[in-house]
Design an enzyme around this catalytic site. Structure first.
Site, PDB file in Angstrom:
ATOM      1  N   GLU A  46       0.705  -1.304  -0.011  1.00 55.85           N
ATOM      2  CA  GLU A  46       0.078   0.124   0.001  1.00 55.85           C
ATOM      3  C   GLU A  46       0.919   1.262  -0.078  1.00 55.85           C
ATOM      4  O   GLU A  46       1.958   1.316   1.041  1.00 55.85           O
ATOM      5  CB  GLU A  46      -0.796  -0.028   1.271  1.00 55.85           C
ATOM      6  CG  GLU A  46      -1.962  -1.141   1.215  1.00 55.85           C
ATOM      7  CD  GLU A  46      -3.085  -0.866   2.425  1.00 55.85           C
ATOM      8  OE1 GLU A  46      -4.076  -1.384   1.981  1.00 55.85           O
ATOM      9  OE2 GLU A  46      -2.789  -0.279   3.298  1.00 55.85           O
ATOM     10  N   ARG A  76      -1.852 -10.967   2.791  1.00 55.84           N
ATOM     11  CA  ARG A  76      -2.918 -11.925   2.601  1.00 55.84           C
ATOM     12  C   ARG A  76      -3.638 -11.345   1.132  1.00 55.84           C
ATOM     13  O   ARG A  76      -3.448 -10.394   0.762  1.00 55.84           O
ATOM     14  CB  ARG A  76      -3.795 -11.665   3.642  1.00 55.84           C
ATOM     15  CG  ARG A  76      -4.196 -10.124   3.826  1.00 55.84           C
ATOM     16  CD  ARG A  76      -5.472 -10.032   4.896  1.00 55.84           C
ATOM     17  NE  ARG A  76      -5.484  -8.808   5.451  1.00 55.84           N
ATOM     18  CZ  ARG A  76      -6.056  -7.659   4.577  1.00 55.84           C
ATOM     19  NH1 ARG A  76      -6.588  -7.660   3.450  1.00 55.84           N
ATOM     20  NH2 ARG A  76      -6.084  -6.552   5.336  1.00 55.84           N
TER      21      ARG A  76
HETATM   22  P1  ADP Z   1      -4.173   0.705   8.854  1.00 50.86           P
HETATM   23  O1  ADP Z   1      -3.632  -0.455   8.857  1.00 50.86           O
HETATM   24  O2  ADP Z   1      -4.734   1.238  10.153  1.00 50.86           O
HETATM   25  O3  ADP Z   1      -5.321   0.582   7.805  1.00 50.86           O
HETATM   26  P2  ADP Z   1      -2.561   2.303   7.094  1.00 50.86           P
HETATM   27  O4  ADP Z   1      -1.187   2.675   7.508  1.00 50.86           O
HETATM   28  O5  ADP Z   1      -2.711   0.987   6.099  1.00 50.86           O
HETATM   29  O6  ADP Z   1      -3.214   1.777   8.300  1.00 50.86           O
HETATM   30  O7  ADP Z   1      -3.439   3.704   6.819  1.00 50.86           O
HETATM   31  C1  ADP Z   1      -4.814   3.612   6.511  1.00 50.86           C
HETATM   32  C2  ADP Z   1      -5.162   5.007   5.890  1.00 50.86           C
HETATM   33  O8  ADP Z   1      -4.859   5.992   6.912  1.00 50.86           O
HETATM   34  C3  ADP Z   1      -4.302   5.320   4.556  1.00 50.86           C
HETATM   35  O9  ADP Z   1      -5.228   4.710   3.512  1.00 50.86           O
HETATM   36  C4  ADP Z   1      -4.597   6.708   4.453  1.00 50.86           C
HETATM   37  O10 ADP Z   1      -6.067   7.158   4.384  1.00 50.86           O
HETATM   38  C5  ADP Z   1      -4.356   7.151   6.029  1.00 50.86           C
HETATM   39  N1  ADP Z   1      -2.806   7.590   6.167  1.00 50.86           N
HETATM   40  C6  ADP Z   1      -2.018   6.468   6.907  1.00 50.86           C
HETATM   41  N2  ADP Z   1      -0.783   7.168   6.856  1.00 50.86           N
HETATM   42  C7  ADP Z   1      -1.146   8.469   6.157  1.00 50.86           C
HETATM   43  C8  ADP Z   1      -0.066   9.746   6.284  1.00 50.86           C
HETATM   44  N3  ADP Z   1       1.168   9.521   6.414  1.00 50.86           N
HETATM   45  N4  ADP Z   1      -0.697  10.907   5.878  1.00 50.86           N
HETATM   46  C9  ADP Z   1      -1.824  10.905   5.461  1.00 50.86           C
HETATM   47  N5  ADP Z   1      -2.496   9.777   5.708  1.00 50.86           N
HETATM   48  C10 ADP Z   1      -2.413   8.554   6.073  1.00 50.86           C
END
Ligand code: ADP
Length: 449
Positions: free
Chosen positions: A275, A291
């Site tokens: 991602e 996964r």
């Molecule tokens: P989780 O595992 O809780 O889903 P992620 O790291 O995949 O966490 O992040 C989920 C969502 O949070 C991302 O799709 C985005 O919308 C937001 N997000 C995460 N990191 C950032 C960042 N550094 N800046 C802005 N938005 C973020």
């Protein structure tokens, strides 16, 4: 090939794996809780075993019951599906210790990607571009302030064990850091039993773009392009499409080969998703899911690859049935997540379905376990159907989606179908100009989530 696969999941996910087993002629057994005794996967599987009461902790997360069910039914492989134990390295190890094959990556990869701090370190070593932030975990407020001074504000405090958007707090300025730091830590402790956090620059209006990778144990690694999942509420995806409207074919090939190369360097096995946040032409890695993803069907639609079939073949030691040069991207696909939730308040709406009709016709795929007379149980995730629409191009896909949504009937419980009917008419969806903030800040502006 396996003699019998045990499917350790429920709902449309169990059905998806079951469909692959059937097409591959592999005997199968589905485990279920008492609440799911009348579910479609239980009806359709070759065999089923009840593993406990409704609460997930006592059934779908009950490792001892699942292993016992595998023993009783004579299964030689376990498919964990999506959610529940799919990203639990201990479970993967226990499965292997009982002489069964875990249909998924090796435990070491599940473990290292499950800890987001470790994942970022591994990703950096594998050559992936990261969001600027702390080099590892941040333990004290003083340390956090030093990172803030270096990286700048706004700054995001994120839980190392995070998932589902929990344990994430924004510090708009240095003055807000102490509050964000302590509330992210206490939320993380409560949700995941681990208060380790790290810091990242909070990107203003990025898009969420993820790359599907797949690797076998013979050294073949392939990427299957990207999925754009920026339409989110509380960091939960609601509407996904492939390809993304913003990438050029050069950008697609470039991020695809960067992700595939990182997968190769990690020695990763099976399907995985990298991602990224994408802003101003730059990609920033945020996490890897070890996964199958809920949104995998849109990749299947534009590539013609059956990801679950490949996953099973890889776990059985076979070679990927295609190479990178065989992969072509044709047309456009969109997935709408239909949840048993109120379309405005998003409160869960479990209950009995009196009428169900799935959309059909050209270009439509519905992955759902619903039927008329089925009762959506209150104990689990609210996703009840995935509507996947394929078109020759994006405009064709959107026109079909609008047509399919109008055909779809789920009564009487409120669902997010209504939200999707409004979404397809939104100018930012029609022109593809949305980003991860758009749904909450513009479309649902009365919902100050
Ligand atoms: P989780 O595992 O809780 O889903 P992620 O790291 O995949 O966490 O992040 C989920 C969502 O949070 C991302 O799709 C985005 O919308 C937001 N997000 C995460 N990191 C950032 C960042 N550094 N800046 C802005 N938005 C973020």
């Amino acid at each position: 090939m396996f003699g019998k696969i045990l499917i350790a999941n429920r709902g449309d996910v169990a059905l998806r794996v079951l469909r692959a087993c059937r097409e591959m002629n592999i005997p199968n057994v589905v485990v279920h809780s008492t609440a799911d005794a009348d579910s479609m996967p239980v009806r359709l599987a070759d065999e089923s075993v009840c593993i406990g009461p409704p609460a997930s902790a006592d059934s779908y997360l009950n490792v001892a019951s699942i292993i016992t069910a595998a023993g009783i039914s004579g299964a030689d492989a376990v498919h964990p599906g999506v959610g529940f134990l799919a990203e639990n390295a201990d479970f993967a190890e226990i499965v292997a210790a009982h002489g069964l094959t875990f249909i998924g990556p090796e435990p070491r990869h599940i473990r290292s990607m499950g800890d987001k701090v470790e994942a970022k370190i591994t990703a950096a070593e594998a050559g992936l571009p990261l969001v600027p932030g702390s080099p590892g975990a941040v333990h004290t407020l003083d340390e956090a302030r030093r990172v803030g001074a270096d990286v700048g504000y706004p700054l995001l405090v994120k839980a190392a064990s995070g998932g589902g958007g929990r344990g994430m707090k924004v510090a708009e300025t240095a003055d807000h850091l102490a509050e964000a730091f302590s509330s992210a830590r206490s939320e993380a402790k409560a949700a995941f039993g681990d208060d380790t956090v790290y810091l990242e620059r909070y990107l203003g209006q990025p898009r969420h773009i993820e790359v599907q990778v797949i690797a076998d144990c013979h050294g073949n690694v392939v990427h299957l392009g990207e999925r754009e999942c920026s339409i989110q509420r509380r960091h939960q995806k609601l509407f996904e499409e492939a390809p993304s409207t913003v990438l050029t074919s050069e950008e697609r090939a470039s991020i695809g080969s960067i992700a595939a190369e990182a997968t190769r360097r990690m020695g990763y096995l099976g399907v995985g998703t990298m991602e990224f946040l994408y802003e101003n032409g730059e990609f920033f890695f945020i996490e890897m899911n070890t996964r199958l993803q809920v949104e995998h069907p849109i990749t299947e639609a534009i590539t013609g690859v059956d990801l679950v079939r490949e996953q099973i073949r890889i776990a059985a030691g076979m070679e990927l049935s295609f190479r990178q040069e065989d992969v072509t991207f044709t047309g456009h696909a969109i997935e709408c997540r239909i949840n048993a939730e109120h379309p405005e308040t998003f409160m869960p709406t479990p209950g009995r379905i009196s009428a169900f009709h799935a959309a059909g016709g050209p270009g439509i795929r519905v992955d759902s376990c619903l039927y008329s007379g089925y009762s959506v149980p209150p104990h689990y995730d609210s996703l009840i159907a995935k509507l996947i629409v394929y078109g020759d191009d994006r405009a064709h896909c959107l026109a079909r989606l609008k047509r399919a949504l109008a055909e779809f009937i789920v009564e009487p419980i409120p669902t997010t179908l209504e939200l999707h009917e409004r979404l397809v008419d939104a100018p930012a969806v029609i022109d593809g100009s949305y980003n991860i903030r758009w749904l909450e800040e513009n479309f649902l502006s009365d919902d100050k989530a």
